[in-house]
Design a protein around this motif. Sequence first.
Motif, PDB file in Angstrom:
ATOM      1  N   ASN A 105       0.849  -1.189   0.000  1.00 17.92           N
ATOM      2  CA  ASN A 105       0.000   0.000   0.000  1.00 17.92           C
ATOM      3  C   ASN A 105       0.885   1.239   0.000  1.00 17.92           C
ATOM      4  N   HIS A 107       0.546   4.347   0.243  1.00 18.89           N
ATOM      5  CA  HIS A 107       0.369   5.468   1.170  1.00 18.89           C
ATOM      6  C   HIS A 107       0.921   5.152   2.558  1.00 18.89           C
ATOM      7  N   GLU A 108       1.291   3.906   2.809  1.00 24.11           N
ATOM      8  CA  GLU A 108       1.750   3.533   4.137  1.00 24.11           C
ATOM      9  C   GLU A 108       3.220   3.897   4.345  1.00 24.11           C
ATOM     10  N   TRP A 130      -4.856   3.464  -2.912  1.00 25.25           N
ATOM     11  CA  TRP A 130      -6.189   3.601  -2.334  1.00 25.25           C
ATOM     12  C   TRP A 130      -6.765   4.975  -2.638  1.00 25.25           C
ATOM     13  N   THR A 133      -6.332   8.678  -0.407  1.00 26.43           N
ATOM     14  CA  THR A 133      -4.983   8.779   0.141  1.00 26.43           C
ATOM     15  C   THR A 133      -4.080   9.458  -0.894  1.00 26.43           C
ATOM     16  N   ASP A 134      -2.824   9.677  -0.514  1.00 28.83           N
ATOM     17  CA  ASP A 134      -1.871  10.249  -1.460  1.00 28.83           C
ATOM     18  C   ASP A 134      -1.045   9.164  -2.154  1.00 28.83           C
TER      19      ASP A 134
END
Length: 240
Positions: A105, A107-108, A130, A133-134
Motif C-alpha cells: 500500500n 500510502h503507508e 487507495w 490517500t496520497d
Amino acid sequence: MMQLCVNGARGAGDGAVIPVSPGAMAESVARAVAAGARDVHVHPKSPCGQDTLAPRAVGATLDAVRAAASVPIGVTTGAWAETDPGRRVALIRAWTVLPDHASVNWHEPGAEAVAQALLDRGVGVEAGLWSGTDGARRFAASPLGPRVLRVLAEVTDPDPGTAPESARTLLAAIGPAHGRPVLLHGEEGGAWPVLRLAGRLGLATRVGLEDTLLLPDGQRAASNAQLVSAALAELSAASQ
C-alpha cells in the motif's frame, strides 16, 4: 483477469465462511479457481486469527494453497499486520517460502522499502493505490513504479451510488501508472458497482470475501467460489 481476494483482514467474527487456517484457505482457493479465478491474494493468519507476515505462517499458507491450485499466489504486506516498517522489511527478508507477488500500500510509511525488499527477493509487487490517500501521487513519483507487476486501484468508498465516480477519480489520479497494468476493485457496498465498471473499462478486477460478504442481490455469500461465479456473470452482462 479475475483475482480472488480470499479473506482480507476479516476473521471468525465475520462468520464461519471466512477461511482462516491454511487448510481452509487452500480449500476455498481450489473451489474458487474451479469457478474461474485466475490469481489469488490471501492474508496469512496467526494462530489467533490475526494478519501476519511471520515466515512460518506465510510459508504454511503458501504451501497449502499451492498444493490445491496452480495459479499465482500473492500475500498482503499491510501495515496493520506489522506497524513498524523496518520490522516489515526484516520479516519479508526472512520468508522461507516466497509468494509470486505481494501487495504494497503506497500510502503507508515505509512502502518504498517494503517494495524494494520484495523486488530484491524476486517477488512481484502489486502497488496498492487507495482512493482518499496520497498513494497515487507517491507512486507517480516513485522510481520503483516501472518495476511493479501491476497497480491495484483500490476504491475505499463503500457507497454503491458514489463508488463508480470515486473509481473514475482514482483512475484519473493514477494516470499512466508507469505503463503497468491496472486492476480495479471496490469494497463493501462499492464492490459490485466498481467490478462492473472495471468490466466496462476492460480492466482486470477481483472479488472475494475480503472485499464483500454479499452477492449482487444482497444475499450473504456462502463461499468465495460463489462470489467468483457471480462476478464472472456480472462481467459477462456488463460486456453485452
